[in-house]
Design a protein around this motif. Structure first.
Motif, PDB file in Angstrom:
ATOM      1  N   ASP A  17     117.022 -10.457 109.730  1.00 35.12           N
ATOM      2  CA  ASP A  17     116.340  -9.166 109.865  1.00 35.12           C
ATOM      3  C   ASP A  17     116.887  -8.382 111.053  1.00 35.12           C
ATOM      4  OD1 ASP A  17     114.825  -9.750 107.682  1.00 35.12           O
ATOM      5  OD2 ASP A  17     112.964 -10.156 108.765  1.00 35.12           O
ATOM      6  N   ALA A  18     117.244  -9.098 112.127  1.00 28.48           N
ATOM      7  CA  ALA A  18     117.833  -8.440 113.293  1.00 28.48           C
ATOM      8  C   ALA A  18     119.179  -7.806 112.943  1.00 28.48           C
ATOM      9  CB  ALA A  18     118.004  -9.443 114.434  1.00 28.48           C
ATOM     10  N   ILE A  19     119.945  -8.497 112.086  1.00 31.10           N
ATOM     11  CA  ILE A  19     121.236  -7.951 111.646  1.00 31.10           C
ATOM     12  C   ILE A  19     121.010  -6.709 110.787  1.00 31.10           C
ATOM     13  CG2 ILE A  19     123.333  -8.433 110.306  1.00 31.10           C
ATOM     14  CD1 ILE A  19     123.108  -9.900 113.010  1.00 31.10           C
ATOM     15  N   ASN A  20     119.946  -6.712 109.998  1.00 32.73           N
ATOM     16  CA  ASN A  20     119.620  -5.531 109.188  1.00 32.73           C
ATOM     17  C   ASN A  20     119.312  -4.338 110.088  1.00 32.73           C
ATOM     18  OD1 ASN A  20     118.966  -4.191 106.640  1.00 32.73           O
ATOM     19  ND2 ASN A  20     116.859  -4.249 107.367  1.00 32.73           N
ATOM     20  N   ASN A  21     118.556  -4.578 111.162  1.00 32.90           N
ATOM     21  CA  ASN A  21     118.262  -3.508 112.122  1.00 32.90           C
ATOM     22  C   ASN A  21     119.545  -3.030 112.807  1.00 32.90           C
ATOM     23  OD1 ASN A  21     115.537  -3.796 111.544  1.00 32.90           O
ATOM     24  ND2 ASN A  21     115.173  -5.223 113.229  1.00 32.90           N
TER      25      ASN A  21
ATOM     26  N   GLN B 213     121.337  -0.699 110.477  1.00 32.42           N
ATOM     27  CA  GLN B 213     120.723   0.629 110.474  1.00 32.42           C
ATOM     28  C   GLN B 213     121.135   1.412 111.722  1.00 32.42           C
ATOM     29  OE1 GLN B 213     119.187   1.642 107.759  1.00 32.42           O
ATOM     30  NE2 GLN B 213     119.471  -0.421 106.922  1.00 32.42           N
ATOM     31  N   ALA B 214     121.225   0.720 112.855  1.00 34.73           N
ATOM     32  CA  ALA B 214     121.646   1.374 114.099  1.00 34.73           C
ATOM     33  C   ALA B 214     123.094   1.861 113.996  1.00 34.73           C
ATOM     34  CB  ALA B 214     121.495   0.407 115.273  1.00 34.73           C
ATOM     35  N   LEU B 215     123.955   1.073 113.345  1.00 33.67           N
ATOM     36  CA  LEU B 215     125.353   1.473 113.155  1.00 33.67           C
ATOM     37  C   LEU B 215     125.457   2.698 112.256  1.00 33.67           C
ATOM     38  CD1 LEU B 215     127.107  -2.006 112.713  1.00 33.67           C
ATOM     39  CD2 LEU B 215     127.533  -0.364 114.532  1.00 33.67           C
ATOM     40  N   LYS B 216     124.585   2.769 111.253  1.00 33.73           N
ATOM     41  CA  LYS B 216     124.576   3.941 110.366  1.00 33.73           C
ATOM     42  C   LYS B 216     124.247   5.217 111.131  1.00 33.73           C
ATOM     43  CE  LYS B 216     123.414   1.726 105.957  1.00 33.73           C
ATOM     44  NZ  LYS B 216     122.392   1.602 104.895  1.00 33.73           N
ATOM     45  N   LYS B 217     123.438   5.069 112.193  1.00 32.93           N
ATOM     46  CA  LYS B 217     123.046   6.226 113.005  1.00 32.93           C
ATOM     47  C   LYS B 217     124.087   6.559 114.069  1.00 32.93           C
ATOM     48  CE  LYS B 217     118.114   5.258 112.376  1.00 32.93           C
ATOM     49  NZ  LYS B 217     116.857   4.821 113.033  1.00 32.93           N
ATOM     50  N   GLY B 218     125.194   5.805 114.069  1.00 24.90           N
ATOM     51  CA  GLY B 218     126.273   6.103 115.005  1.00 24.90           C
ATOM     52  C   GLY B 218     126.207   5.358 116.315  1.00 24.90           C
ATOM     53  N   LYS B 219     125.266   4.444 116.433  1.00 22.72           N
ATOM     54  CA  LYS B 219     125.174   3.666 117.664  1.00 22.72           C
ATOM     55  C   LYS B 219     126.237   2.572 117.663  1.00 22.72           C
ATOM     56  CE  LYS B 219     120.187   4.359 118.261  1.00 22.72           C
ATOM     57  NZ  LYS B 219     118.873   3.686 118.408  1.00 22.72           N
ATOM     58  N   GLY B 220     126.548   2.051 118.828  1.00 25.89           N
ATOM     59  CA  GLY B 220     127.507   0.959 118.927  1.00 25.89           C
ATOM     60  C   GLY B 220     126.906  -0.357 118.466  1.00 25.89           C
ATOM     61  N   LEU B 221     127.701  -1.397 118.562  1.00 27.74           N
ATOM     62  CA  LEU B 221     127.261  -2.719 118.118  1.00 27.74           C
ATOM     63  C   LEU B 221     126.526  -3.473 119.222  1.00 27.74           C
ATOM     64  CD1 LEU B 221     127.455  -4.817 115.782  1.00 27.74           C
ATOM     65  CD2 LEU B 221     129.563  -5.610 116.811  1.00 27.74           C
ATOM     66  N   SER B 222     127.027  -3.375 120.451  1.00 26.50           N
ATOM     67  CA  SER B 222     126.502  -4.208 121.531  1.00 26.50           C
ATOM     68  C   SER B 222     125.086  -3.831 121.959  1.00 26.50           C
ATOM     69  CB  SER B 222     127.443  -4.141 122.739  1.00 26.50           C
ATOM     70  OG  SER B 222     127.643  -2.786 123.127  1.00 26.50           O
TER      71      SER B 222
END
Length: 338
Positions: A239-243, A246-255
């Motif tokens: 579930d954390a990977i799913n979140n 979603q964060a990557l889709k919004k343009g946020k980084g991975l770390s």
């Protein structure tokens, strides 16, 4: 699957076409089932189908990860390289499973032998003493009464106990198959003193190795995230990977989102942050996987080294209680102070 992938990668790298490589593997297949699957894939490829599409017709054999890596390799014209990376990935996965299984052999044997000894004592030995104590007619100590009660329960009501155990296992299995039940169970596993950190390290290693393999093969990061999420076992981390996706889709980084998730160890997050900043994320993910592979191996040894004496002590306490409860009754019946 690992062996077939290694063989096909070698054949393609040696200059054979994919069609020729598959034909060779069909001839070398050891079982009819393998031969049938390979023959069908070769037939589809020969007819003009993409290799990944042919593999997709056998979802029980080839995972989403396998198919997507082959698809990415086809798109980039590096099928042989993609197969070689897959072979390495499968080899490491097999090695991890083999380490866990081999480490659990001794505890499993110990549990079986100890459990069998306890069952034999309770069902066959203790009832013989029960008849002896009844003939004596003396008042029995509390430990002896408890032991005789347990023995009577096992010998007189064993069908009901077996049914109750099966029902309990069935109810538990059904519960952890539900979304809420699986999430609660996986949360509990992560909180266990010995097994929680080990499970976390195994999932980190699996995540890192899979992500690195997919990114090196040219799979887009969002698609790679979806594949990784489907192969993670622990639902909390999945579930954390799913979140994270979603964060990557919004343009946020991975770390950043990875750190906010709070499920990965700080060292893993730090290494991934360095990899993302330097533009060498796939290489750093490989290093994370290698690091945590070693940690998993060490953690398994530590867990087993603690489990073995604990199990021996537990079995000794049970058998000791049975023996002492019988001796107490004998000494009580003969008016001997214990």
């Amino acid at each position: 699957l690992m062996t077939l992938t290694q063989q096909l990668a070698t054949l393609v790298d040696s200059g054979l076409t994919l069609d020729e490589g598959l034909s060779t593997l069909v001839k070398l297949a050891e079982t009819e089932q393998i031969r049938s699957v390979l023959a069908d894939i070769r037939k589809r490829v020969h007819a003009g189908s993409a290799f990944a599409d042919a593999l997709e017709e056998h979802p029980d054999v080839f995972s989403k990860l396998y198919i997507n890596m082959v698809r990415a390799g086809e798109a980039g014209g590096i099928v042989g390289e993609a197969l070689a990376r897959l072979a390495i990935f499968l080899e490491k996965s097999v090695e991890l499973k083999a380490n866990i299984r081999s480490a659990m052999v001794y505890p499993a044997i110990l549990s079986f032998v100890g459990g069998s000894a306890v069952i034999i004592l309770i069902t066959f030995v203790v009832p013989q003493f029960s008849k002896l104590f009844e003939d004596m007619g003396a008042a029995l100590p509390l430990p002896t009464q408890i032991m005789l009660g347990l023995s009577s329960l096992f010998t007189d009501y064993w069908p009901a106990l077996i049914l109750a155990t099966m029902a309990g296992i069935g109810a538990f299995t059904f519960y952890i198959k539900t979304d809420n039940g699986r999430l609660r169970w996986d949360k509990l596993l992560l909180k266990l003193p010995l097994f929680g950190p080990l499970i976390r390290k195994i999932e980190v290693s699996r995540f890192s190795l899979t992500m690195a393999t997919l990114l090196k093969s040219g799979v887009p990061i969002l698609q790679a995230m979806g594949i990784v999420q489907s192969i993670l076992v622990n639902r909390v981390i999945s579930d954390a990977i799913n979140n994270l996706k979603q964060a990557l889709k919004k343009g946020k980084g991975l770390s950043g989102p990875l750190q906010e998730a709070g499920v990965f160890p700080p060292m893993a997050v730090h290494m991934i942050t360095v990899g993302e900043t330097s533009g060498a994320l796939d290489e750093m993910l490989t290093k994370v996987s290698q690091t945590y592979d070693k940690e998993v191996e060490q953690s398994i040894k530590q867990v087993i080294s603690l489990i073995e004496p604990m199990m021996i002590l537990f079995m000794a306490l049970i058998i000791g209680f049975i023996v002492v409860s019988m001796l107490l009754a004998i000494f009580s019946a003969n008016d001997i102070a214990f």
